[in-house]
Design a protein around this motif. Structure first.
Motif, short mmCIF file in Angstrom:
data_model
loop_
_atom_site.label_atom_id
_atom_site.label_comp_id
_atom_site.label_asym_id
_atom_site.label_seq_id
_atom_site.Cartn_x
_atom_site.Cartn_y
_atom_site.Cartn_z
N UNK A 166 4.36 0.31 13.31
CA UNK A 166 3.54 -0.48 14.62
C UNK A 166 1.99 -0.46 13.51
N UNK A 167 2.12 0.11 12.51
CA UNK A 167 0.87 0.92 11.57
C UNK A 167 0.12 0.01 11.24
N UNK A 168 1.02 -1.76 10.74
CA UNK A 168 0.62 -3.11 10.28
C UNK A 168 -0.25 -3.69 10.87
N UNK A 169 0.04 -4.11 12.08
CA UNK A 169 -0.47 -4.41 12.86
C UNK A 169 -1.92 -3.73 12.90
N UNK A 170 -2.13 -2.43 13.25
CA UNK A 170 -2.98 -1.63 12.90
C UNK A 170 -4.36 -1.75 12.40
N UNK A 171 -3.48 -1.84 11.65
CA UNK A 171 -4.36 -0.93 9.79
C UNK A 171 -5.32 -2.69 10.05
N UNK A 204 6.91 3.57 4.55
CA UNK A 204 6.18 3.02 5.56
C UNK A 204 4.16 3.08 4.75
N UNK A 205 4.25 3.96 4.18
CA UNK A 205 2.79 3.78 3.34
C UNK A 205 2.71 2.71 2.40
N UNK A 206 4.25 2.20 1.71
CA UNK A 206 3.86 1.25 0.31
C UNK A 206 4.44 -0.01 0.64
N UNK A 207 5.41 -0.17 2.18
CA UNK A 207 5.65 -1.26 1.99
C UNK A 207 4.24 -1.91 3.22
N UNK A 208 3.32 -0.97 3.88
CA UNK A 208 2.20 -1.31 4.63
C UNK A 208 1.91 -2.14 3.22
N UNK A 209 1.15 -1.01 2.43
CA UNK A 209 -0.02 -1.56 1.27
C UNK A 209 0.49 -2.98 0.51
N UNK A 227 -1.58 -6.15 -7.07
CA UNK A 227 -1.28 -5.08 -7.19
C UNK A 227 -1.65 -4.57 -7.41
N UNK A 228 -2.81 -4.93 -8.31
CA UNK A 228 -3.84 -3.56 -9.51
C UNK A 228 -4.75 -3.09 -7.89
N UNK A 229 -4.90 -3.55 -7.16
CA UNK A 229 -5.57 -2.82 -6.15
C UNK A 229 -5.19 -2.07 -5.35
N UNK A 230 -3.43 -1.38 -5.75
CA UNK A 230 -2.78 -0.20 -5.13
C UNK A 230 -2.30 1.28 -6.09
#
Length: 311
Positions: free
Chosen positions: A195-200, A219-224, A231-234
């Motif tokens: 649920x991280x994506x929705x919470x973020x 998880x961190x990469x997928x959510x980002x 992509x230049x801002x990740x």
């Protein structure tokens, strides 16, 4: 006679030895530091885990220290100017900081801000310059909201404080046990996990403009990637393979452009810390002779702050 930790073979900590070494007098452009505290970082063991170009065994360990000048080479000044025997200093991007005394280039040595104690000073610049480069790489702008994965870790905590200086709001992922640390340094915490994506998205009101990854999980990469279309801002400091695959930034201190940038911000970070606006939480200290125990603690858990080796 000085003592220092060296890696005698590639691989784990079982190949490290605490050896005696006789130091010569520093030459032009060099100083000798009597080390009072050495910063402890994952890079210390990662950089001797396997052969790498330009590094030979036995390899001295440790990239940042606080201490006192015990000798100054002929016609030599430290990077912040001056430099006399007895001066309290900080040095970063050196080789062999896990030592009682070390000879280093004067260009990597700065006066220690009086308000910083030695354990904090010895842990400021590696994490701080990494955090600065992450913010620089994604081009943060005042008023923006960004997400930082691993916001309660050493680099994450520095990102939180430096982002606040830039008037940038941070959504910081962390375990619930570390939420207070994220809030302490100006971030809005959110728990990682399902649920991280929705919470973020909810925490950022749908306006997260950049993503900084300090943990490297899928998880961190997928959510980002879901949150930030550009992509230049990740940027990541861990997941280089995913970065190459997906086309976003991966940085590390061994890259020449990273090294140059990190060198360029050392004085600014020391000034920020000297004014009290950049803090370095220190969780634990160990005697220098117990470096293996300190690194084992760092590798096996979540220390909740930085670790220093003391002389």
């Amino acid at each position: 006679m000085a003592r220092r930790w060296v890696a005698t073979r590639w691989g784990g900590l079982d190949g490290w030895e605490f050896q005696e070494v006789e130091l010569p007098q520093p030459g032009p452009g060099e100083v000798t530091i009597r080390v009072t505290a050495a910063g402890v970082n994952p890079a210390d063991y990662k950089h001797v885990s396997a052969p790498r170009p330009g590094l030979e065994l036995p390899a001295p360990v440790g990239y940042e220290v606080a201490g006192v000048l015990s000798a100054v080479g002929p016609d030599t000044e430290i990077a912040s100017g001056g430099g006399a025997v007895g001066d309290a200093v900080v040095a970063f991007r050196i080789a062999g900081g896990y030592a009682t005394e070390v000879i280093v280039p004067a260009a990597d040595v700065f006066a220690k801000p009086p308000r910083l104690d030695d354990p904090a000073a010895a842990n400021l610049l590696l994490a701080g310059s990494t955090a600065s480069q992450m913010l620089h790489t994604v081009g943060v702008r005042a008023g923006e909201t960004i997400i930082v994965h691993g916001a309660s870790g050493a680099v994450g905590v520095s990102v939180l404080q430096q982002a606040a200086e830039l008037d940038v709001h941070v959504i910081g992922t962390a375990s619930e046990a570390r939420f207070a640390e994220v809030r302490r340094f100006g971030g809005t915490p959110t728990a990682y996990g399902p649920g991280l994506l929705d919470r973020a998205r909810e925490a950022g009101h749908g306006h997260i403009r950049a993503a900084l990854d300090c943990v490297g999980t899928d998880e961190a990469i997928d959510v980002s990637l879901e949150l930030v279309a550009d992509r230049n801002r990740i940027v990541t400091i861990v997941a280089a393979a995913r970065a190459a695959e997906e086309g976003f930034h991966a940085i590390n201190g061994a890259q020449p452009e990273s090294a140059a940038y990190r060198d360029s911000v050392r004085a600014d970070l020391l000034a920020l810390a000297g004014s009290g606006r950049l803090q370095v939480p220190v969780a634990r200290t160990y005697p220098l002779a117990e470096a293996i125990e300190a690194l084992t603690f760092l590798k096996d858990g979540h220390p909740g702050g930085k670790i220093a080796l003391l002389n």
